[in-house]
Design a protein around this motif. Structure first.
Motif, PDB file in Angstrom:
ATOM      1  N   GLN A 156       0.926  -1.049   0.170  1.00 22.60           N
ATOM      2  CA  GLN A 156      -0.053  -0.160   0.029  1.00 22.60           C
ATOM      3  C   GLN A 156       0.700   1.223   0.019  1.00 22.60           C
ATOM      4  OE1 GLN A 156      -3.263  -0.171  -0.344  1.00 22.60           O
ATOM      5  NE2 GLN A 156      -3.457   1.923  -0.431  1.00 22.60           N
ATOM      6  N   LEU A 157       2.005   1.305   0.772  1.00 22.60           N
ATOM      7  CA  LEU A 157       3.110   2.404   0.662  1.00 22.60           C
ATOM      8  C   LEU A 157       3.482   2.631  -0.784  1.00 22.60           C
ATOM      9  CD1 LEU A 157       4.665   4.456   2.560  1.00 22.60           C
ATOM     10  CD2 LEU A 157       6.064   2.727   2.766  1.00 22.60           C
ATOM     11  N   TYR A 158       3.864   1.326  -1.058  1.00 18.51           N
ATOM     12  CA  TYR A 158       4.381   1.657  -2.837  1.00 18.51           C
ATOM     13  C   TYR A 158       3.446   2.192  -3.448  1.00 18.51           C
ATOM     14  CZ  TYR A 158       6.692   0.665  -6.948  1.00 18.51           C
ATOM     15  OH  TYR A 158       7.166   0.851  -8.276  1.00 18.51           O
ATOM     16  N   ARG A 159       2.047   1.852  -3.413  1.00 20.13           N
ATOM     17  CA  ARG A 159       1.112   2.389  -4.305  1.00 20.13           C
ATOM     18  C   ARG A 159       0.786   3.611  -4.018  1.00 20.13           C
ATOM     19  NH1 ARG A 159      -3.373  -2.493  -3.702  1.00 20.13           N
ATOM     20  NH2 ARG A 159      -1.877  -3.931  -4.879  1.00 20.13           N
ATOM     21  N   LEU A 160       0.693   4.166  -2.941  1.00 24.42           N
ATOM     22  CA  LEU A 160       0.728   5.508  -2.638  1.00 24.42           C
ATOM     23  C   LEU A 160       1.849   6.609  -2.657  1.00 24.42           C
ATOM     24  CD1 LEU A 160      -1.216   5.270   0.524  1.00 24.42           C
ATOM     25  CD2 LEU A 160      -2.039   5.757  -1.536  1.00 24.42           C
TER      26      LEU A 160
ATOM     27  N   ALA B  78      10.972   3.413   0.932  1.00 25.25           N
ATOM     28  CA  ALA B  78      11.645   4.058   1.848  1.00 25.25           C
ATOM     29  C   ALA B  78      11.217   4.487   3.117  1.00 25.25           C
ATOM     30  CB  ALA B  78      12.835   5.042   1.546  1.00 25.25           C
ATOM     31  N   VAL B  79      11.487   3.938   4.079  1.00 24.68           N
ATOM     32  CA  VAL B  79      10.990   4.237   5.505  1.00 24.68           C
ATOM     33  C   VAL B  79      11.034   5.647   5.959  1.00 24.68           C
ATOM     34  CG1 VAL B  79      10.666   1.962   6.334  1.00 24.68           C
ATOM     35  CG2 VAL B  79      12.684   3.224   6.980  1.00 24.68           C
ATOM     36  N   ASP B  80      12.062   6.421   5.524  1.00 24.35           N
ATOM     37  CA  ASP B  80      12.345   7.693   5.962  1.00 24.35           C
ATOM     38  C   ASP B  80      11.480   8.782   5.239  1.00 24.35           C
ATOM     39  OD1 ASP B  80      14.405   6.199   5.020  1.00 24.35           O
ATOM     40  OD2 ASP B  80      15.857   7.935   5.281  1.00 24.35           O
ATOM     41  N   GLU B  81      11.046   8.307   3.999  1.00 28.03           N
ATOM     42  CA  GLU B  81      10.023   9.263   3.309  1.00 28.03           C
ATOM     43  C   GLU B  81       8.863   9.132   3.531  1.00 28.03           C
ATOM     44  OE1 GLU B  81      10.836   8.279  -0.860  1.00 28.03           O
ATOM     45  OE2 GLU B  81      13.222   8.626  -0.722  1.00 28.03           O
ATOM     46  N   VAL B  82       8.412   8.225   4.594  1.00 31.62           N
ATOM     47  CA  VAL B  82       6.847   8.148   4.868  1.00 31.62           C
ATOM     48  C   VAL B  82       6.655   9.436   5.756  1.00 31.62           C
ATOM     49  CG1 VAL B  82       5.115   6.829   6.154  1.00 31.62           C
ATOM     50  CG2 VAL B  82       6.946   5.908   4.837  1.00 31.62           C
TER      51      VAL B  82
END
Length: 132
Positions: free
Chosen positions: A84-88, A93-97
């Motif tokens: 889901q993170l990749y789709r959005l 990369a966890v620091d770009e969330v």
């Protein structure tokens, strides 16, 4: 059997997992590091089961089985979140969330009225209204 070798191996695996969780930026690699830590705990549980079998028969193996089931559930949920993170964001990369940004929500009155919610396509944000 000397339990020192499995305990040292488990400590090294756990330390490597902690290093992976703290230093990696890719969410999939962070999940792999968590799995490494869970496998280190499984090694400790099974080793402890073989060394103190007289007091508690097969309890370490049962706990290890619970940890394996927990790890399978964690990977299922974790990979769903990563997908889901990749789709959005088109990145894992966890620091770009952004943790402080509020997600764009649909107004409740439009949902209650049953109005269809139109969302622009991925490339429609920069085109003029007449070109859509």
């Amino acid at each position: 059997m000397r339990p020192v070798i499995p305990y040292v191996t488990a400590a090294l695996l756990f330390g490597l997992g902690v290093y992976g969780v703290l230093r990696r930026r890719n969410a999939v690699l962070v999940l792999m590091a968590v799995e490494l830590m869970l496998n280190a705990v499984n090694l400790i549980l099974v080793t402890a089961d073989t060394t103190v079998r007289a007091q508690l028969p097969h309890s370490g193996q049962v706990f290890a089985l619970f940890v394996i089931v927990l790890a399978a559930a964690e990977i299922g949920v974790g990979l769903a979140i990563v997908l889901q993170l990749y789709r959005l964001r088109a990145s894992v990369a966890v620091d770009e969330v952004p943790l402080t940004e509020a997600p764009a929500l649909v107004p409740a009155e439009r949902l209650a009225a049953g109005t269809a919610v139109e969302r622009p396509a991925a490339g429609d944000a920069d085109r003029p209204e007449g070109d859509r």
